[in-house]
Write a protein that holds these residues in place. Structure first.
Motif, PDB file in Angstrom:
ATOM      1  N   GLY A   1       0.803  -1.222   0.000  1.00  0.00           N
ATOM      2  CA  GLY A   1       0.000   0.000   0.000  1.00  0.00           C
ATOM      3  C   GLY A   1       0.831   1.265   0.000  1.00  0.00           C
ATOM      4  N   GLU A   2       2.103   1.168  -0.371  1.00  0.00           N
ATOM      5  CA  GLU A   2       2.959   2.355  -0.453  1.00  0.00           C
ATOM      6  C   GLU A   2       2.343   3.360  -1.436  1.00  0.00           C
ATOM      7  OE1 GLU A   2       7.678   2.693  -0.945  1.00  0.00           O
ATOM      8  OE2 GLU A   2       6.633   2.237  -2.830  1.00  0.00           O
ATOM      9  N   MET A   3       2.380   4.626  -1.051  1.00  0.00           N
ATOM     10  CA  MET A   3       1.751   5.653  -1.891  1.00  0.00           C
ATOM     11  C   MET A   3       2.507   6.961  -1.762  1.00  0.00           C
ATOM     12  SD  MET A   3      -1.617   6.673   0.406  1.00  0.00           S
ATOM     13  CE  MET A   3      -2.025   4.994   0.840  1.00  0.00           C
ATOM     14  N   VAL A   4       2.333   7.816  -2.772  1.00  0.00           N
ATOM     15  CA  VAL A   4       2.921   9.151  -2.758  1.00  0.00           C
ATOM     16  C   VAL A   4       1.790  10.151  -3.012  1.00  0.00           C
ATOM     17  CG1 VAL A   4       3.478   9.082  -5.225  1.00  0.00           C
ATOM     18  CG2 VAL A   4       4.705  10.663  -3.732  1.00  0.00           C
ATOM     19  N   THR A   5       1.866  11.292  -2.334  1.00  0.00           N
ATOM     20  CA  THR A   5       0.834  12.330  -2.430  1.00  0.00           C
ATOM     21  C   THR A   5       1.403  13.572  -3.100  1.00  0.00           C
ATOM     22  OG1 THR A   5      -0.162  11.530  -0.378  1.00  0.00           O
ATOM     23  CG2 THR A   5      -0.825  13.712  -1.122  1.00  0.00           C
TER      24      THR A   5
ATOM     25  N   ARG B   1       2.712   0.510  -4.609  1.00  0.00           N
ATOM     26  CA  ARG B   1       2.699  -0.917  -4.274  1.00  0.00           C
ATOM     27  C   ARG B   1       1.255  -1.330  -4.001  1.00  0.00           C
ATOM     28  NH1 ARG B   1       7.965  -3.012  -0.877  1.00  0.00           N
ATOM     29  NH2 ARG B   1       9.543  -1.816  -2.023  1.00  0.00           N
ATOM     30  N   SER B   2       0.952  -2.537  -4.323  1.00  0.00           N
ATOM     31  CA  SER B   2      -0.411  -3.054  -4.138  1.00  0.00           C
ATOM     32  C   SER B   2      -0.681  -3.342  -2.671  1.00  0.00           C
ATOM     33  CB  SER B   2      -0.607  -4.332  -4.956  1.00  0.00           C
ATOM     34  OG  SER B   2      -0.380  -4.089  -6.330  1.00  0.00           O
ATOM     35  N   LEU B   3      -1.969  -3.384  -2.306  1.00  0.00           N
ATOM     36  CA  LEU B   3      -2.405  -3.752  -0.959  1.00  0.00           C
ATOM     37  C   LEU B   3      -3.510  -4.789  -1.110  1.00  0.00           C
ATOM     38  CD1 LEU B   3      -2.208  -3.265   2.093  1.00  0.00           C
ATOM     39  CD2 LEU B   3      -3.932  -1.467   1.846  1.00  0.00           C
ATOM     40  N   PRO B   4      -3.174  -6.055  -0.973  1.00  0.00           N
ATOM     41  CA  PRO B   4      -4.154  -7.133  -1.215  1.00  0.00           C
ATOM     42  C   PRO B   4      -5.418  -6.964  -0.371  1.00  0.00           C
ATOM     43  CG  PRO B   4      -1.942  -8.022  -0.966  1.00  0.00           C
ATOM     44  CD  PRO B   4      -1.861  -6.580  -0.568  1.00  0.00           C
ATOM     45  N   ARG B   5      -6.558  -7.314  -0.991  1.00  0.00           N
ATOM     46  CA  ARG B   5      -7.875  -7.342  -0.356  1.00  0.00           C
ATOM     47  C   ARG B   5      -8.340  -5.960   0.129  1.00  0.00           C
ATOM     48  NH1 ARG B   5      -5.007 -11.514   1.369  1.00  0.00           N
ATOM     49  NH2 ARG B   5      -4.492 -10.488   3.330  1.00  0.00           N
ATOM     50  N   ALA B   6      -7.691  -4.896  -0.331  1.00  0.00           N
ATOM     51  CA  ALA B   6      -8.111  -3.537   0.041  1.00  0.00           C
ATOM     52  C   ALA B   6      -8.764  -2.859  -1.164  1.00  0.00           C
ATOM     53  CB  ALA B   6      -6.921  -2.711   0.518  1.00  0.00           C
TER      54      ALA B   6
END
Length: 644
Positions: A547-551, A602-607
């Motif tokens: 679930g890595e993310m950039v804003t 990055r992906s975040l499974p089941r989210a």
């Protein structure tokens, strides 16, 4: 002024005094009050009729009791009862009188009253008595002083406004004429420089011919000298009597031969046809120009005739030039020179080819693109779906591409046809984003990562708009931005840079009907006051975790505290929730930061994400490199726009 007459029904008694005309009426059963202020036409007619009847009745009673010496007027006709009441309580009329004189045009000489009205029919200022006697409303158009003043003021204002309008129109003509003169002055200076350059070249050619004459005379003298040496050598050989002198004589002959051969080669080069052609080229060119100008004849022609002759001559020259020399059009871009071929096709069409790097050659005829546009003023652009006519912009250094209603072009005169792709490759096309903002339309460089899916779409880039006119010699592409250029699926780009170097583009495909998508597009192409261009990436969350993310996207403050939405009715969630996967584009949960965006790296499974409105289709490697920069706010969105 108010006339109050108390009209009795029974036991009428009248009392008159010589020193003050007055009417005392007792046992009153009915009271009529007439106001001689400005009334509507019907009421005024009734008032006039009734007042005339009462005045006649009053005069009859006055003559009956006091004879012909009674002087009566409406101005001093006042009841004693009213005077007594006035002594106790000031009337409204007296209160107004105490405030100052009424709005008046003067005093009536006939009745001694303020001239509170104007008779428009007779063009006279009148008092209220005049409105009953001399200027009855039934026959005259009477208005109040206030209304007359208002009409006069309006008439004067209208006249002044007309004068101002005519004055401004005159100034507009001055402005147009000034602009025409400036343009003409600019052309004169340019042509003057060109003529000076031609004259300088002609003088150089003249000096070259004069120098050649000097060299020729020197060569003649040298030839005569060598001829004299040969004769002397001939005499020397004829007198040769000893074998010992033959070596010296042979050596002298060899030296003389070598000198004569060198001289002969110089003479051959000097008198060659090619050298003579070069020397006479400028002379022939000037002769041709002078013959073409035919100054003494052409200077007396009318402008339209002269224009027709020059246009015809220019067209003939260009046709011959294109046909015989097959020139290359040279376009300069970013300190680099590109060229395109131009060939004459059927129907008098001079067709421009694709751009390629320009390699100068002495054997190639080249024409500057802007010069060609001036030499062939009638030009068209061939787009993918339609043709465009090239017109001069109000700014003399710019051109405008206007869509044509049909594809018909002239067949009886020379015209230029340029592929849209050539102009875009040259970097001279700009698109109006708003009335005062223009976006640069450029050719997108091929990106291997874009292969597949939308390859056909990744042809051009429309960059975020700027607040000034395009540079000189540019083409303004008039079109419907959201119909002719930007089509579904909507694709945008964010160009990232850090450490002062451009790193690459992130290509994002947006959802079709989402308000967040429309907002994101507007901020990419700057279809408003704001843009993502120049903003920083703000934060990284879940670094190196699922679930890595950039804003990013704080166009207001660029520190994460701003980014108000452009659309106040952006929904709290989107229609469709999507799994959180790498490259997913999402919005901010904070409604006060509705223009900020999130990109998952990055992906975040089941989210599931309920604010997503697009996806990165290319450039994830650039974004992942940006995540490794020590301070993410050093990563700048250097440029942005739409991919077409």
């Amino acid at each position: 002024m108010i006339l109050a007459i108390k009209y009795p029904i029974h036991q009428n008694t009248f009392e008159f005094h010589d020193w003050i005309p007055a009417l005392k009426i007792t046992k009153l059963r009915y009271v009529i009050i007439f106001s001689f202020s400005l009334l509507d036409s019907s009421l005024r007619q009734q008032t006039e009729q009734r007042s005339t009847e009462i005045l006649t009745t009053w005069r009859v009673f006055a003559v009956k009791h006091h004879g012909e010496h009674v002087h009566c007027s409406l101005s001093n006709l006042t009841s004693q009862d009213d005077q007594e009441e006035g002594a106790q309580l000031p009337s409204k009329a007296s209160a107004k009188a105490e405030q100052g004189p009424p709005l008046s045009a003067g005093f009536c000489e006939d009745h001694g009253q303020h001239q509170l009205f104007k008779c428009k029919s007779c063009d006279e200022w009148i008092c209220h008595v005049c409105t009953v006697i001399e200027h009855p409303i039934s026959t005259c158009n009477v208005i109040s002083v206030k209304k007359a003043l208002e009409e006069t003021r309006n008439n004067i204002n209208a006249e002044v406004e007309q004068f101002i309008l005519e004055h401004n129109q005159t100034f507009d003509r001055i402005g147009v004429y000034d602009k025409e003169l400036q343009t003409l002055e600019k052309e004169y200076k340019k042509k003057s420089l060109e003529l000076e350059h031609v004259v300088e070249q002609y003088k150089q050619a003249e000096q070259s011919v004069a120098g050649e004459l000097i060299k020729l005379k020197e060569a003649q003298e040298e030839g005569l000298s060598k001829l004299q040496d040969l004769k002397e050598l001939q005499i020397r050989v004829s007198k040769l009597s000893r074998i010992q002198d033959t070596d010296d004589c042979s050596q002298a002959v060899s030296q003389c031969k070598e000198s004569v051969q060198t001289w002969t080669q110089d003479i051959l080069h000097m008198t060659s046809g090619q050298n003579m052609l070069i020397k006479s080229q400028m002379h022939n060119l000037v002769n041709f120009s002078m013959e073409l100008m035919n100054w003494n004849t052409l200077k007396n022609l009318e402008f339209s005739q002269l224009q027709a002759i020059t246009d015809s001559a220019s067209e003939s020259i260009m046709v011959s030039l294109i046909t015989l020399t097959k020139p290359l059009i040279v376009i300069k871009k970013d300190n680099q020179a590109f060229c395109a071929s131009v060939t004459l096709q059927v129907n008098n069409t001079a067709m421009v080819g694709e751009l390629c790097p320009f390699i100068p050659s002495s054997s190639t005829t080249s024409i500057d693109f802007t010069d060609l546009m001036k030499k062939i003023p009638e030009a068209y652009v061939r787009g993918q779906k339609t043709y465009y006519r090239i017109e001069k912009h109000e700014n003399e250094d710019l051109f405008t591409m206007v869509p044509m209603n049909d594809d018909s072009m002239p067949t009886d005169r020379l015209h230029l046809l340029i592929p849209m792709n050539t102009l875009i490759q040259a970097g001279v096309v700009w698109v109006p984003i708003t009335k005062e903002r223009f976006g640069h339309l450029t050719k997108r460089q091929e990106d291997p990562e874009c292969a597949g899916g939308a390859t056909a779409k990744y042809g051009y880039q429309l960059h975020a708009s700027v607040d000034h006119l395009p540079p000189g010699e540019s083409f303004i592409f008039k079109c419907n931005l959201y119909e002719d250029l930007i089509s579904q699926p909507v694709v945008v780009f964010l160009r990232l840079a850090w450490r002062g170097k451009t790193q690459g583009d992130i290509i994002i495909e947006l959802e079709d009907d989402s308000l967040r998508s429309k907002q994101f597009l507007k901020l990419c192409i700057r279809d408003s006051e704001y843009s993502y261009r120049g903003t920083s990436l703000l934060t990284i969350s879940n670094f190196r975790s699922q679930g890595e993310m950039v804003t990013g996207g704080d166009y207001e403050k660029n520190d994460g505290t701003g980014g108000q939405p452009l659309f106040p009715d952006i929904p709290t969630t989107e229609k469709t929730s999507r799994p959180v996967t790498e490259g997913l584009l999402s919005g901010s949960f904070n409604r006060t930061k509705g223009a900020q965006f999130i990109i998952y790296t990055r992906s975040l499974p089941r989210a599931l994400d309920f604010l997503s409105f697009g996806r990165v289709t290319a450039g994830m490697d650039v974004l992942k490199k940006a995540m490794l920069v020590s301070n993410i706010r050093d990563v700048i969105i250097e440029d942005c726009g739409a991919v077409l």
